[in-house]
Design a protein around this motif. Sequence first.
Motif, short mmCIF file in Angstrom:
data_model
loop_
_atom_site.label_atom_id
_atom_site.label_comp_id
_atom_site.label_asym_id
_atom_site.label_seq_id
_atom_site.Cartn_x
_atom_site.Cartn_y
_atom_site.Cartn_z
N ARG A 67 0.86 -1.18 0.00
CA ARG A 67 0.00 0.00 0.00
C ARG A 67 0.90 1.23 0.00
N THR A 100 0.18 -2.97 8.16
CA THR A 100 -0.90 -2.12 8.64
C THR A 100 -0.75 -2.10 10.15
N VAL A 134 -7.08 3.65 6.44
CA VAL A 134 -6.84 3.13 5.10
C VAL A 134 -8.02 3.47 4.20
N ASP A 188 -9.12 2.92 0.00
CA ASP A 188 -8.79 2.28 -1.26
C ASP A 188 -9.25 3.16 -2.42
N GLY A 224 -4.38 1.01 -2.14
CA GLY A 224 -4.61 1.36 -0.75
C GLY A 224 -3.69 2.49 -0.32
#
Length: 116
Positions: free
Chosen positions: A35, A58, A64, A66, A71
């Motif tokens: 991400r 994470t 977060v 998307d 992401g």
Amino acid sequence: MTEQTTAPAHGVKLTDVAVEKVKSLLAQEGRDDLRLRLGVQPGGCSGLIYQLFFDERTLDGDAVVDFDGVGVVVDRMSTPYLDGASIDFSDTIEKQGFTIDNPNAGSSCACGDSFS
């Protein structure tokens, strides 16, 4: 731009051009588990500097969002500093790379790498 929230949300936006560039970079790396992480940390001549990198982690408290399969992660401490910020990608003769337009930055230094 298709936006889907998958965890606590943050106010950072990713332009369509930036989404496509991130997808291209991830394809070059052959990774689909990364991400884009955006954060701030103390430093620079104006007080805070941006961090923008790919991350597979994470962490607790991360927000977060998307953007069409990309992401974007912002840590808990950075979220208030980045609310409303927009990440874009420029590829011109004058400038190439990701840019961050942050309405929370009261001032920035001449180099453009830090803000307060």
